[in-house]
Design an enzyme around this catalytic site. Structure first.
Site, PDB file in Angstrom:
ATOM      1  N   LYS A 189       0.870  -1.176   0.000  1.00 20.33           N
ATOM      2  CA  LYS A 189       0.000   0.000   0.000  1.00 20.33           C
ATOM      3  C   LYS A 189       0.907   1.226   0.000  1.00 20.33           C
ATOM      4  O   LYS A 189       1.418   1.629   1.040  1.00 20.33           O
ATOM      5  CB  LYS A 189      -0.887  -0.055   1.248  1.00 20.33           C
ATOM      6  N   GLU A 265       8.297   1.472  11.746  1.00 17.88           N
ATOM      7  CA  GLU A 265       9.427   2.407  11.590  1.00 17.88           C
ATOM      8  C   GLU A 265       8.811   3.797  11.606  1.00 17.88           C
ATOM      9  O   GLU A 265       8.209   4.215  10.621  1.00 17.88           O
ATOM     10  CB  GLU A 265      10.141   2.192  10.252  1.00 17.88           C
ATOM     11  N   CYS A 300      13.327  10.714   7.751  1.00 18.34           N
ATOM     12  CA  CYS A 300      12.985  10.287   9.119  1.00 18.34           C
ATOM     13  C   CYS A 300      14.148  10.504  10.070  1.00 18.34           C
ATOM     14  O   CYS A 300      13.945  10.851  11.224  1.00 18.34           O
ATOM     15  CB  CYS A 300      12.534   8.840   9.119  1.00 18.34           C
ATOM     16  N   GLU A 399       8.022  15.992  15.951  1.00 20.59           N
ATOM     17  CA  GLU A 399       8.630  15.908  14.628  1.00 20.59           C
ATOM     18  C   GLU A 399       7.942  16.911  13.697  1.00 20.59           C
ATOM     19  O   GLU A 399       6.716  16.919  13.587  1.00 20.59           O
ATOM     20  CB  GLU A 399       8.448  14.497  14.079  1.00 20.59           C
TER      21      GLU A 399
END
Ligand code: NAD
Length: 495
Positions: A189, A265, A300, A399
């Site tokens: 996906k 993750e 990331c 973040e």
């Protein structure tokens, strides 16, 4: 060497509407719904992708299950699977530039980075796992002599891989390489903001000889397709890269369905710590600027918190600001660009809101902070530096996933490590010091999955990549990734 003329030809090619890829065939979603693909380069609609439904997702899972159960892939000799995966990597390599340009039109990463981090990394990753698969042995346990304990490694079954938009090919390959190599079937996906290049890569897998049903791609919304995968009673594991918020939903969906494994993750707030004893502060400033501002901060492991020893704080920040100011931001398909587009308008607006909040909480806007090139219709933001940030400030805790650097001064090594470990995340970190003892001490002290010393970032597939704390669990890359995609089975035999 990138050829600008070739890139300019590719960037103007029409992109056909894309369907779902289920059981080896491409087709529309049930009901024919589509999603517009908006290019962050200029805000125009590039094409459409199929908006998969829950029923489409169930069809893809059923195709993957059938392929797994009849053994068309997992029962092939490992050397045969290896040949197909190597052929797949060759096809990706042959199309590397076209795939990368397509991906950049979709997600906005500057091409200089994308050519290596996307197509290049996908090729290297698939080759790595293909080469590994006929070298994985089972074990014989040192049991008492009247028994033999055999330890087999077996594929899990159906794996759902849910992928973000920042590096779709690289992160996609981190999941597909090991999952397929050991014989699983996969439902992939992609992110609704970066599906195109992954769809093409999946088509190439079938050209390379992957049997139908072994890899299926369902594009569409996360809260529809992703949620349906997470709630499916017939998916054995979800492997995910993306935000913590989605990671939490996946765990909840797993607990409310079949307790499928979830490997996550997630994001980070990585500290890049610069000590006054670093050997080359100029180099540290340049690399640190790249470590947060490349790909508009949509990385990331981005070093989004700069912790600087107070004695060098002012000079170092000035040097880093010079390096950031010299970075060319703009058209990601211009080979001279060093920081391309923000992936989507919502993300750009969030980035700008973080800058507002940082100032309201007492931070100082040192440089940047504004949208750029608005007249292009695209989504661009200036590399942004905020100083006087305290550990409790929002910009030090959450973040941003944009080109925003939060700077904090420290006085001692202990204080630096306490600051570095003062968030819920634990993905990555950086250290700049010429003191070997200090480097090793700080590597041990930092509660992260990855620590960079006198560098920042590193694309090699041979090392594990994963987070601790609320940055996730399990690792991508390296042979350790096979642990996510295999079960151990004991055969206990009386002799
Ligand atoms: P996201 O969580 O919004 O989306 C990731 C994927 O999850 C997409 O495919 C999306 O469609 C899907 N999704 C969304 N809602 C869902 C739901 N309810 N159920 C199931 N699936 C759902 O993340 P993003 O914005 O695409 O990516 C940015 C995030 O990814 C950042 O937090 C970044 O740090 C993280 N990231 C982590 C790593 C890593 O290796 N740790 C690498 C890259 C990006």
């Amino acid at each position: 060497m990138l050829d600008q003329a070739q890139i300019d030809t590719l960037r103007h090619q029409a992109v056909a509407a894309r369907g779902l890829l289920i059981d080896g065939a491409t087709g529309p979603s049930e009901g024919g719904q589509t999603l517009d693909v908006i290019s962050p380069i200029d805000g125009t609609v590039l094409t459409t992708t199929a908006a998969g439904t829950r029923d489409d997702t169930a069809r893809a899972v059923a195709a993957a299950r059938a392929a797994f159960e009849d053994g068309r892939w997992r029962n092939m000799p490992p050397a045969a699977r290896k040949r197909i995966l190597l052929a797949w990597a060759d096809l990706i390599e042959a199309e590397a530039l076209a795939l990368t340009v397509l991906g950049v039109r979709d997600n906005g990463t500057e091409i200089g980075m994308a050519i290596k981090a996307e197509a290049g990394s996908a090729v290297a990753t698939i080759r790595y796992y293909a080469e590994a698969i006929d070298k994985l042995y089972g074990e014989i346990a040192p049991t008492s002599p009247e028994f033999m304990g055999l330890i087999h490694r077996e594929p899990l079954g159906v794996v759902a891989a849910i992928i973000p938009w920042n590096f779709p090919l690289m992160i996609g390959a981190w999941k597909l390489g090991p999952a397929l190599a050991v014989g699983n079937s996969v439902v992939l996906k992609p992110s609704e903001s970066a599906s195109l290049s992954l769809l093409r890569v999946a088509e190439l897998a079938f050209e390379a000889g992957l049997p139908p049903g072994v890899l299926n791609v369902v594009t569409g919304r996360g809260d529809v397709v992703g949620d349906a995968l997470a709630r499916s009673m017939d998916v054995d594991a979800v492997v995910f890269t993306g935000s913590g918020a989605t990671g939490r939903r996946l765990l909840a969906a797993s607990s409310e369905s079949n307790l499928k494994r979830c490997y996550l993750e997630l994001g980070g707030k990585s500290a890049n710590v610069v000590f006054a004893d670093a050997q080359d502060l100029g180099e540290a400033a340049k690399v640190s600027a790249g470590g947060i501002f490349r790909n508009s901060g949509q990385v990331c492991v981005a070093g989004s918190r700069l912790l600087v020893e107070r004695a060098i704080h002012d000079d170092f920040v000035a040097e880093l600001a010079r390096a950031a100011g010299a970075m060319s931001v703009g058209d990601p398909l211009d080979t001279a660009t060093q920081s391309g587009a923000v992936n989507n308008l919502t993300q750009l607006e969030q980035n700008l809101a973080f800058v507002e909040t940082a100032q309201a909480e007492g931070g100082t806007l040192y440089q940047g902070g504004e949208r750029l090139l608005e007249d292009t219709g695209g989504y661009y933001m200036a590399p942004t530096i905020i100083t006087d940030v305290a550990a409790a400030h929002t910009v030090a805790q959450q973040e941003v996933f944009g080109p925003v650097l939060a700077v904090t001064a420290f006085d001692t090594e202990d204080e630096a490590m306490a600051l570095a470990n003062s968030t819920v995340f634990g993905l990555a970190g950086g250290l700049w010091t010429a003191n070997l003892g200090r480097a090793h001490r700080c590597v041990r002290a930092m509660k992260t999955g990855v620590v960079h010393v006198n560098t920042y970032g590193g694309p090699d597939v041979t090392v594990p990549m994963g987070g601790v704390g609320q940055s996730g669990n399990g690792v991508d890359k390296s042979l350790h990734a096979f642990d996510k995609y295999t079960d151990l089975k004991t055969a206990w035999i009386k002799l």
